[in-house]
Design a protein around this motif. Structure first.
Motif, PDB file in Angstrom:
ATOM      1  N   VAL A  97      63.834  -8.550  19.153  1.00  0.00           N
ATOM      2  CA  VAL A  97      63.182  -7.396  18.533  1.00  0.00           C
ATOM      3  C   VAL A  97      62.237  -7.858  17.428  1.00  0.00           C
ATOM      4  CG1 VAL A  97      63.534  -5.285  17.202  1.00  0.00           C
ATOM      5  CG2 VAL A  97      65.083  -5.838  19.087  1.00  0.00           C
ATOM      6  N   GLU A  98      62.739  -8.734  16.579  1.00  0.00           N
ATOM      7  CA  GLU A  98      61.914  -9.256  15.488  1.00  0.00           C
ATOM      8  C   GLU A  98      60.705 -10.012  16.034  1.00  0.00           C
ATOM      9  OE1 GLU A  98      62.578 -11.826  11.356  1.00  0.00           O
ATOM     10  OE2 GLU A  98      64.244 -11.455  12.742  1.00  0.00           O
ATOM     11  N   LEU A  99      60.915 -10.769  17.096  1.00  0.00           N
ATOM     12  CA  LEU A  99      59.815 -11.499  17.716  1.00  0.00           C
ATOM     13  C   LEU A  99      58.799 -10.543  18.322  1.00  0.00           C
ATOM     14  CD1 LEU A  99      58.585 -14.207  18.572  1.00  0.00           C
ATOM     15  CD2 LEU A  99      60.012 -14.110  20.639  1.00  0.00           C
ATOM     16  N   PHE A 100      59.280  -9.492  18.979  1.00  0.00           N
ATOM     17  CA  PHE A 100      58.372  -8.507  19.566  1.00  0.00           C
ATOM     18  C   PHE A 100      57.487  -7.871  18.497  1.00  0.00           C
ATOM     19  CE2 PHE A 100      57.361  -4.095  20.502  1.00  0.00           C
ATOM     20  CZ  PHE A 100      56.731  -4.203  21.739  1.00  0.00           C
ATOM     21  N   LEU A 101      58.095  -7.479  17.381  1.00  0.00           N
ATOM     22  CA  LEU A 101      57.343  -6.814  16.317  1.00  0.00           C
ATOM     23  C   LEU A 101      56.361  -7.759  15.636  1.00  0.00           C
ATOM     24  CD1 LEU A 101      60.206  -4.651  14.750  1.00  0.00           C
ATOM     25  CD2 LEU A 101      58.353  -3.895  16.251  1.00  0.00           C
ATOM     26  N   SER A 102      56.604  -9.061  15.746  1.00  0.00           N
ATOM     27  CA  SER A 102      55.649 -10.025  15.184  1.00  0.00           C
ATOM     28  C   SER A 102      54.412 -10.168  16.078  1.00  0.00           C
ATOM     29  CB  SER A 102      56.319 -11.385  14.986  1.00  0.00           C
ATOM     30  OG  SER A 102      56.590 -12.001  16.241  1.00  0.00           O
ATOM     31  N   LYS A 103      54.568  -9.804  17.360  1.00  0.00           N
ATOM     32  CA  LYS A 103      53.457  -9.917  18.313  1.00  0.00           C
ATOM     33  C   LYS A 103      52.761  -8.582  18.549  1.00  0.00           C
ATOM     34  CE  LYS A 103      55.147 -13.896  20.975  1.00  0.00           C
ATOM     35  NZ  LYS A 103      53.896 -14.686  20.963  1.00  0.00           N
ATOM     36  N   TYR A 104      53.517  -7.492  18.478  1.00  0.00           N
ATOM     37  CA  TYR A 104      52.966  -6.169  18.752  1.00  0.00           C
ATOM     38  C   TYR A 104      53.279  -5.228  17.588  1.00  0.00           C
ATOM     39  CZ  TYR A 104      52.803  -7.693  23.677  1.00  0.00           C
ATOM     40  OH  TYR A 104      52.565  -8.365  24.840  1.00  0.00           O
ATOM     41  N   SER A 105      52.292  -4.469  17.178  1.00  0.00           N
ATOM     42  CA  SER A 105      52.530  -3.384  16.228  1.00  0.00           C
ATOM     43  C   SER A 105      52.804  -2.115  17.020  1.00  0.00           C
ATOM     44  CB  SER A 105      51.309  -3.185  15.330  1.00  0.00           C
ATOM     45  OG  SER A 105      51.434  -1.991  14.579  1.00  0.00           O
ATOM     46  N   MET A 106      53.820  -1.352  16.631  1.00  0.00           N
ATOM     47  CA  MET A 106      54.174  -0.149  17.376  1.00  0.00           C
ATOM     48  C   MET A 106      52.998   0.826  17.453  1.00  0.00           C
ATOM     49  SD  MET A 106      57.251  -0.507  18.531  1.00  0.00           S
ATOM     50  CE  MET A 106      57.546   1.174  19.068  1.00  0.00           C
ATOM     51  N   SER A 107      52.182   0.853  16.437  1.00  0.00           N
ATOM     52  CA  SER A 107      51.046   1.787  16.433  1.00  0.00           C
ATOM     53  C   SER A 107      49.982   1.422  17.459  1.00  0.00           C
ATOM     54  CB  SER A 107      50.423   1.840  15.034  1.00  0.00           C
ATOM     55  OG  SER A 107      49.974   0.554  14.641  1.00  0.00           O
ATOM     56  N   THR A 108      50.016   0.173  17.965  1.00  0.00           N
ATOM     57  CA  THR A 108      49.024  -0.239  18.972  1.00  0.00           C
ATOM     58  C   THR A 108      49.466   0.095  20.397  1.00  0.00           C
ATOM     59  OG1 THR A 108      49.972  -2.471  19.181  1.00  0.00           O
ATOM     60  CG2 THR A 108      48.267  -2.128  17.496  1.00  0.00           C
ATOM     61  N   LEU A 109      50.710   0.545  20.551  1.00  0.00           N
ATOM     62  CA  LEU A 109      51.198   0.925  21.878  1.00  0.00           C
ATOM     63  C   LEU A 109      50.753   2.353  22.187  1.00  0.00           C
ATOM     64  CD1 LEU A 109      54.855  -0.481  21.585  1.00  0.00           C
ATOM     65  CD2 LEU A 109      52.817  -1.671  22.375  1.00  0.00           C
ATOM     66  N   VAL A 110      49.471   2.534  22.315  1.00  0.00           N
ATOM     67  CA  VAL A 110      48.873   3.871  22.353  1.00  0.00           C
ATOM     68  C   VAL A 110      49.263   4.674  23.591  1.00  0.00           C
ATOM     69  CG1 VAL A 110      46.935   3.239  20.882  1.00  0.00           C
ATOM     70  CG2 VAL A 110      46.771   2.883  23.359  1.00  0.00           C
ATOM     71  N   ARG A 111      49.708   4.002  24.656  1.00  0.00           N
ATOM     72  CA  ARG A 111      50.079   4.711  25.881  1.00  0.00           C
ATOM     73  C   ARG A 111      51.605   4.776  26.065  1.00  0.00           C
ATOM     74  NH1 ARG A 111      49.091   3.385  30.510  1.00  0.00           N
ATOM     75  NH2 ARG A 111      48.391   5.387  31.339  1.00  0.00           N
ATOM     76  N   LEU A 139      50.443   8.092  18.937  1.00  0.00           N
ATOM     77  CA  LEU A 139      51.256   7.984  20.149  1.00  0.00           C
ATOM     78  C   LEU A 139      51.430   9.354  20.820  1.00  0.00           C
ATOM     79  CD1 LEU A 139      54.029   5.502  18.911  1.00  0.00           C
ATOM     80  CD2 LEU A 139      51.874   4.986  20.025  1.00  0.00           C
ATOM     81  N   LEU A 140      50.313   9.932  21.194  1.00  0.00           N
ATOM     82  CA  LEU A 140      50.300  11.307  21.699  1.00  0.00           C
ATOM     83  C   LEU A 140      50.848  11.434  23.117  1.00  0.00           C
ATOM     84  CD1 LEU A 140      46.834  12.446  20.282  1.00  0.00           C
ATOM     85  CD2 LEU A 140      49.112  12.653  19.265  1.00  0.00           C
TER      86      LEU A 140
END
Length: 655
Positions: A97-111, A139-140
């Motif tokens: 989880v920590e590794l994922f958040l270091s690579k991806y920001s949740m706000s960029t998962l627009v879809r 995240l609409l």
């Protein structure tokens, strides 16, 4: 001179996979998990690589992939391509989880449409995940959230974020398995209207919580919970009687006459036994007009309360009810009574597990007759089966609706009835939904309902064997008459088993992936006579079973189980840890070493406080010394390992 009747047959041109229309390949990808997609199709050809790069319906599940696989996948997909996400911080995916958040920001998962969170208890991580989702302007496309966590405490920030997410206009579905003392009465303080259509709350729900939920989720169509809790509810009839009694007392106080003796009626001694139970009355739950499906698991309240609930929700079309073991209201077994209650229901599933009282006059044939009326057989086509074990009755609709089944072995009498005896297909499919099967091994297995063609339990994924091991030489073959061993993927056994029987059992379980056990079983096995060479996905040893704090003897363990991907065991030293890493390196993906701690609870005596303080100080020093040894060992590990330590658990993953 040619033949006039000659016909030319043109063979259809064969189309290879990479020549299929992109839309069809997309549909195929929709049915595959992300690991299969990249392992099977990546770099097959340039065209497929382009399709994988443009495909935007990836489901990234961190619970099912290794650290190495995640590094590979994350370097080839962009955040906007992820529509479903599962983040897990359990024993098989520590640190991901920590590794994922270091690579991806949740706000960029627009879809992103769907999010599942499993055992994420770090407050900083959970807030980092939830804050962007709680923002109603981002995240609409987000429609579904699923949270599974056995933590017993939640911060105000977490609750505020969760409630904001639940009121997100796009959210349609929520699944909340929040322990919180196993009740959802307090942690969800509804304050805003929401658009949720499907809600699951694992844990007992109070009626006040139900009322609040229905009040704020006006579009709710499906509601699933473990039980309605009536303990804090006041019977309005009782309250009214109490008020009348108070008023009468006031009148009596103002009048010197002795009228109270005149209204006292002495009932016959046996009158209470013949009285019809008085209906209880509660404040309306004000169900929404949209609620179509209700599921109550582990129901504890009586039939009168069930009648009240169904009357409160007249819009129901589907109703599922499972009582707890030892339920004692025999009136729930009356088909006539249910016929009146569920006449408007389109789909009715139930499992009633009732313990009969010593004075019970209940009769199995009379009960069965009430479920053989045209209403059940012809109009609704709801068929039931009834199993009677001594003083216990199990009555259920077909097929059996729960994924769990407890096979009773300690019985002296057994009777079976069904309203579908002539329906051979339905009889075969009776237990098709059961995935977890519990068997008491202390008694011989009796093939009460043996089918010579198909085992009764043919879809079992998890086999739980508990109790002292049977001395019967045909015990395993007896189980095979009832259970298809080829379907079993997980085995749980805490008590010891003779080595020869355990070896036979492992060979019979051809698709076994996970073993959950204790040192009780491991210590009883003869390592010289067993070597399981199939690769196990998980091997988990619970060192806390019955306060058993023993550690695993690592050398015989590695000899018996040389191929494990995810290992979780109590260990006694850094040397044992190193030995496990060296011997299991071929398949090992990650390991959790349970570091030994000193248990001082059993060492309390009557010596003076100074001695106690000295002993505690020495024990703390020993404990710190042990932890320091492991800490130093971690620092010396090669860079191919990633290490995390949480309390007394040492998590090591291979990069």
């Amino acid at each position: 001179m040619g033949c006039k009747n000659t016909k030319i047959h043109v063979l259809p041109q064969l189309i290879t996979f990479d020549e299929l229309p992109v839309e069809i390949i997309y549909k195929i990808l929709n049915e595959l998990d992300i690991c299969s997609i990249f392992q099977s199709l990546f770099h097959v050809c340039k065209h497929l690589d382009e399709i994988l790069s443009s495909y935007n319906e990836y489901h990234l599940n961190l619970k099912t992939i290794s650290l190495k696989t995640f590094h590979f996948i994350s370097s080839h997909i962009r955040p906007e391509q992820i529509t479903q996400l599962t983040l897990s911080d359990d024993e098989t995916s520590v640190g991901l989880v920590e590794l994922f958040l270091s690579k991806y920001s949740m706000s960029t998962l627009v879809r992103l449409r769907s999010l599942t969170l499993i055992q994420i208890q770090n407050e900083e991580l959970i807030n980092q995940i939830l804050i962007p989702i709680a923002d109603h302007s981002t995240l609409l496309n987000f429609t579904s959230i699923r949270i599974i966590n056995d933590d017993e405490s939640y911060t105000d920030t977490f609750i505020a974020l969760l409630m904001s997410i639940l009121s997100k206009p796009t959210l349609q579905k929520a699944y909340l398995d929040l322990s919180y003392d196993r009740t959802t009465s307090n942690p969800l303080p509804w304050s805003e209207q929401c658009s949720i259509r499907h809600l699951t709350c694992i844990g007992t729900c109070t009626l006040n919580f139900i009322r609040n939920t229905f009040k704020h989720a006006l579009q709710l169509e499906t509601f699933i919970t473990d039980d309605f809790d009536f303990s804090d509810e006041n019977d309005l009839n009782q309250s009214s009687n109490n008020q009348e009694t108070d008023d009468d007392d006031d009148d009596e106080d103002s009048d010197d006459s002795d009228d109270s003796e005149e209204v006292a009626i002495e009932l016959p001694a046996n009158n209470n036994e013949n009285q019809v139970p008085k209906k209880e009355k509660f404040t309306s739950i004000e169900s929404t007009n949209c609620l179509k499906s209700l599921t109550l698991n582990f129901c504890t309240f009586n039939m009168l309360k069930l009648e009240w609930i169904l009357q409160e929700i007249p819009t129901l079309k589907q109703f599922s009810l499972i009582t707890t073991n030892g339920y004692d209201d025999e009136t729930i077994l009356d088909g006539h009574r249910w016929e009146i209650l569920v006449s408007h229901i389109e789909k009715f599933q139930f499992i009633f597990s009732v313990t009969l009282s010593d004075s019970s006059s209940w009769n199995i044939d009379t009960c069965l007759t009430t479920f053989q009326k045209p209403f059940w057989i012809e109009q609704k086509q709801w068929f039931i089966a009834l199993e009677k074990y001594d003083d216990a009755v199990l009555l259920y609709t077909l097929p059996y609706a729960d994924i769990n089944y407890i096979m009773k072995t300690e019985i002296t009498s057994f009777e079976y009835r069904s309203t579908a005896m002539k329906n051979s297909l339905l009889q075969i499919q009776t237990m098709k939904n059961v995935r977890d099967l519990y068997i008491d091994t202390s008694e011989s297995i009796k093939s009460l309902l043996e089918n010579p063609n198909v085992p009764r339990f043919y879809n079992i994924k998890h086999l739980i064997l508990h109790g002292k091991w049977s001395k019967s030489k045909t015990f395993l073959s007896d189980i095979q008459t009832l259970v298809d061993f080829n379907s079993i993927e997980e085995l749980t056994r805490n008590e010891s088993i003779p080595t020869s029987d355990f070896s036979i059992l492992l060979n019979l379980l051809s698709n076994l992936q996970t073993i959950r056990t204790t040192t009780n079983l491991l210590d009883a096995l003869n390592a010289a006579k067993i070597c399981y060479t199939n690769c196990l996905r998980e091997f988990i040893v619970d060192s806390n079973y019955h306060e058993d704090q023993r550690t695993v003897h690592i050398e015989p363990f590695c000899a018996m189980f040389p191929r494990v991907q995810h290992l979780n065991i109590p260990i006694d030293s850094v040397e044992s840890c190193q030995y496990a890493l060296d011997q299991l390196h071929q398949d090992l993906i990650n390991v959790i070493f349970q570091i030994p701690t000193l248990d001082t609870s059993s060492d309390i005596d009557d010596t003076d406080d100074d001695d106690d303080d000295e002993d505690e100080s020495e024990e703390e020093d020993d404990d710190n010394s042990t932890i320091n040894l492991f800490t130093e060992w971690i620092k010396e590990l090669p860079q191919k390992y990633t290490c995390h330590r949480k309390q007394q658990y040492l998590h090591i993953s291979l990069k």
